[in-house]
Design a protein around this motif. Structure first.
Motif, short mmCIF file in Angstrom:
data_model
loop_
_atom_site.label_atom_id
_atom_site.label_comp_id
_atom_site.label_asym_id
_atom_site.label_seq_id
_atom_site.Cartn_x
_atom_site.Cartn_y
_atom_site.Cartn_z
N ARG A 1 3.88 -12.12 9.83
CA ARG A 1 4.54 -11.08 10.66
C ARG A 1 5.19 -11.67 11.90
O ARG A 1 5.23 -11.01 12.94
N GLN A 2 5.67 -12.92 11.77
CA GLN A 2 6.27 -13.55 12.95
C GLN A 2 7.52 -12.81 13.42
O GLN A 2 7.86 -12.85 14.60
N GLY B 1 8.39 -9.38 14.11
CA GLY B 1 7.75 -8.06 14.18
C GLY B 1 7.80 -7.48 15.58
O GLY B 1 8.45 -8.03 16.47
N ARG B 2 7.06 -6.40 15.74
CA ARG B 2 7.21 -5.57 16.93
C ARG B 2 6.75 -6.20 18.24
O ARG B 2 7.07 -5.70 19.32
N ARG C 1 15.32 -3.08 15.50
CA ARG C 1 14.59 -2.06 14.75
C ARG C 1 15.08 -0.66 15.13
O ARG C 1 15.17 0.22 14.29
N ILE D 1 10.13 -16.83 7.34
CA ILE D 1 9.74 -16.02 6.18
C ILE D 1 10.72 -14.87 6.09
O ILE D 1 11.05 -14.26 7.12
N SER E 1 11.05 -8.67 4.87
CA SER E 1 11.04 -7.61 3.87
C SER E 1 9.65 -7.00 3.87
O SER E 1 8.94 -7.09 4.86
N LEU F 1 5.98 -3.79 -0.47
CA LEU F 1 6.08 -2.53 -1.22
C LEU F 1 7.49 -2.23 -1.71
O LEU F 1 7.73 -1.18 -2.31
N PHE G 1 8.18 4.93 5.35
CA PHE G 1 7.37 4.34 6.42
C PHE G 1 7.44 5.29 7.60
O PHE G 1 8.49 5.45 8.21
N GLY H 1 2.34 3.73 8.99
CA GLY H 1 2.39 2.76 7.91
C GLY H 1 3.05 3.31 6.67
O GLY H 1 3.65 4.39 6.70
N TYR I 1 -1.94 0.35 -2.88
CA TYR I 1 -1.03 1.27 -2.17
C TYR I 1 -0.42 2.29 -3.13
O TYR I 1 -0.24 3.46 -2.79
N PHE J 1 0.77 -12.45 -1.12
CA PHE J 1 -0.12 -11.83 -0.13
C PHE J 1 -1.11 -10.91 -0.83
O PHE J 1 -0.73 -9.87 -1.38
N HIS K 1 -4.29 -13.63 9.63
CA HIS K 1 -3.64 -12.41 9.12
C HIS K 1 -2.47 -12.14 10.05
O HIS K 1 -2.20 -12.93 10.95
O1 CP3 Z 1 5.63 -12.03 7.95
C1 CP3 Z 1 6.80 -11.65 8.22
O2 CP3 Z 1 7.32 -11.74 9.36
C2 CP3 Z 1 7.65 -11.16 7.05
C3 CP3 Z 1 7.70 -9.77 6.85
C4 CP3 Z 1 6.53 -8.99 6.24
C5 CP3 Z 1 6.34 -7.63 6.56
N1 CP3 Z 1 5.34 -7.15 5.78
C6 CP3 Z 1 7.11 -6.88 7.55
C7 CP3 Z 1 6.57 -5.61 8.07
C8 CP3 Z 1 5.57 -9.34 5.30
C9 CP3 Z 1 5.29 -10.69 4.68
C10 CP3 Z 1 4.83 -8.16 5.00
C11 CP3 Z 1 3.75 -8.13 4.01
C12 CP3 Z 1 2.94 -6.91 3.87
N2 CP3 Z 1 3.33 -5.60 3.96
C13 CP3 Z 1 1.57 -6.92 3.51
C14 CP3 Z 1 0.75 -8.15 3.21
C15 CP3 Z 1 0.35 -8.89 4.42
C16 CP3 Z 1 -0.50 -8.11 5.41
O3 CP3 Z 1 -0.03 -7.95 6.55
O4 CP3 Z 1 -1.59 -7.69 5.04
C17 CP3 Z 1 1.13 -5.58 3.45
C18 CP3 Z 1 -0.26 -5.09 3.13
C19 CP3 Z 1 2.28 -4.75 3.72
C20 CP3 Z 1 2.34 -3.28 3.72
C21 CP3 Z 1 2.71 -2.76 5.05
N3 CP3 Z 1 3.98 -2.84 5.60
C22 CP3 Z 1 1.87 -2.11 6.00
C23 CP3 Z 1 0.40 -1.83 5.83
C24 CP3 Z 1 2.68 -1.80 7.12
C25 CP3 Z 1 2.30 -1.04 8.35
C26 CP3 Z 1 1.53 -1.90 9.27
C27 CP3 Z 1 2.07 -1.87 10.67
O5 CP3 Z 1 1.88 -2.90 11.33
O6 CP3 Z 1 2.67 -0.87 11.08
C28 CP3 Z 1 3.98 -2.31 6.86
C29 CP3 Z 1 5.14 -2.24 7.76
C30 CP3 Z 1 5.71 -3.55 8.19
N4 CP3 Z 1 6.01 -4.58 7.36
C31 CP3 Z 1 6.09 -3.90 9.52
C32 CP3 Z 1 6.64 -5.19 9.45
C33 CP3 Z 1 7.25 -5.99 10.56
C34 CP3 Z 1 5.97 -3.01 10.75
C35 CP3 Z 1 6.90 -1.86 10.60
C36 CP3 Z 1 7.86 -1.61 11.75
O7 CP3 Z 1 8.57 -2.51 12.25
O8 CP3 Z 1 7.96 -0.44 12.10
#
Ligand code: CP3
Length: 351
Positions: free
Chosen positions: A24-25, A27-28, A37, A70, A73, A76, A88, A93, A154, A209, A327
């Motif tokens: 999640r490098q 990210g928010r 975003r 990375i 994306s 899901l 979303f 989530g 999911y 993952f 994680h």
């Molecule tokens: O790592 C990266 O920077 C690449 C991008 C990436 C995202 N999701 C972006 C994301 C990757 C590799 C994932 C994988 C992912 N997504 C997993 C496996 C890894 C883990 O974290 O356990 C899972 C279970 C998901 C499903 C998912 N997507 C969830 C549970 C959520 C909500 C969690 C949250 O933090 O809100 C997401 C949304 C999501 N995927 C975000 C990002 C940056 C946050 C959404 C936003 O920006 O509003």
């Protein structure tokens, strides 16, 4: 010879210090991410816009000069491409408004390769764009998918299953494993197509993952989580022998020996196992990735620095360590704390 620190460490070649990237490098926690975003309105729209997805993929590379990017994306996107509507909600989530509850719902999921490739074409486009910008920086790009087990949780729960103890998913697993296998097999096929598409577009390595494999007992982990991941890997290696694949099962420490036996290139570690102990279990042929607790980034910068160095010293100078969090990074971590983590690695030298 591999040319980058990340690909060298994955290949077990020696490097001056461990490469670093983190889950999640993009990210928010990054203000520049939050700005983009907002432009994209919602998260899925951001993933589906190749220019914006490429831009956020590059943001953490520009800010921290990390050793790998990375692709931006989500895991899901695959069930979405198979025909399941996905949303979303802010602060909630992911949500599948029509969760899978019957065998018939599994049967209707589509697997046509052309349709999948077309549905997921936005990811391949984003990869191509990102590669154009990453190549001059000599920075490799990681592609990914979710493990069939984790993605299925999911699809069946309709969202995150943690609060309900994954009751729908586990009931199905124990009552009717054969039908659940049908779903997992479909996900193996779709995920293989998806990763092959990412590789064709330019991904240098792929990671699977498995966030939730750790919720079941050993026989179920091996049969329903690890085995489908091994099948995806076999499908990739059939076309690209020896292609680097990293497997990450959160809370999977007790199965490290079995994970290593799949022939994967690297294993992601959460923070619950000592990295030296992990090394003893997996032997010398596998790269280990991890394993700082992401919540350690709430500590003071000096502590973050010490703990990061402690992990690198614990692993020691033998090749095959990639620094990462155990994680994904959390959205409210201060950026300066992330810098402390990254700098601790970038200033480290094996002695
Ligand atoms: O790592 C990266 O920077 C690449 C991008 C990436 C995202 N999701 C972006 C994301 C990757 C590799 C994932 C994988 C992912 N997504 C997993 C496996 C890894 C883990 O974290 O356990 C899972 C279970 C998901 C499903 C998912 N997507 C969830 C549970 C959520 C909500 C969690 C949250 O933090 O809100 C997401 C949304 C999501 N995927 C975000 C990002 C940056 C946050 C959404 C936003 O920006 O509003």
């Amino acid at each position: 010879m591999k040319t980058t620190r990340f690909l060298k460490a994955l290949a077990g070649e020696s490097v001056d210090r461990p490469p670093i990237w983190f889950m999640r490098q993009a990210g928010r926690y990054l203000p520049e991410y939050r700005a983009i975003r907002q432009q994209a309105k919602h998260f899925l729209a951001l993933c589906q816009n190749p220019e914006l997805a490429c831009e956020v993929t590059l943001q953490p590379i520009r800010r921290f000069n990390l050793d790998a990017a990375i692709i931006f994306s989500d895991i899901l996107t695959v069930p979405n491409a198979m025909g399941m509507p996905l949303t979303f909600q802010e602060g909630e989530g992911p949500r599948f408004p029509e969760p899978i509850r019957t065998r018939q719902a599994i049967e209707t999921l589509q697997l046509d390769k052309d349709v999948l490739n077309q549905q997921l074409g936005y990811v391949f486009e984003a990869i191509k764009l990102a590669k154009q910008q990453l190549n001059p920086l000599n920075t490799p790009l990681i592609g990914f998918c979710g493990s069939p087990f984790t993605v299925a949780t999911y699809m069946i729960e309709g969202g995150g299953g943690l609060s309900s103890g994954f009751k729908n998913f586990k009931s199905w697993l124990y009552q009717d494993p054969a039908t659940l296998t049908l779903l997992l097999n479909k996900l193996v096929e779709a995920s293989t197509t998806y990763l092959l598409g990412q590789i064709a577009a330019g991904a240098d390595c792929v990671m699977i993952f498995d966030t939730w494999g750790g919720i079941v007992d050993t026989p179920r982990y091996l049969a329903f989580s690890l085995d489908p991941m091994a099948k995806i890997m076999a499908g990739i290696r059939k076309q690209h022998p020896n292609f680097p694949v990293i497997l990450f099962t959160k809370q999977g420490a007790q199965w490290l020996g079995s994970i290593a036996k799949t022939g994967c290139t690297g294993i992601g570690l959460d923070w619950t196992i000592d990295i030296q102990q992990a090394r003893e279990i997996v032997g010398n042929q596998i790269t280990l990735q991890g394993n700082l607790d992401p919540m350690m980034l709430y500590a003071k910068p000096e502590i973050i620095q010490q703990e990061t160095v402690r992990i690198m010293q614990k692993h020691g100078p033998m090749p095959g360590h990639i620094m990462n969090l155990g994680h994904g990074i959390l959205p409210d971590v201060p950026v300066e704390h992330v810098s402390a983590f990254v700098q601790a690695v970038q200033q480290f030298k094996y002695t």
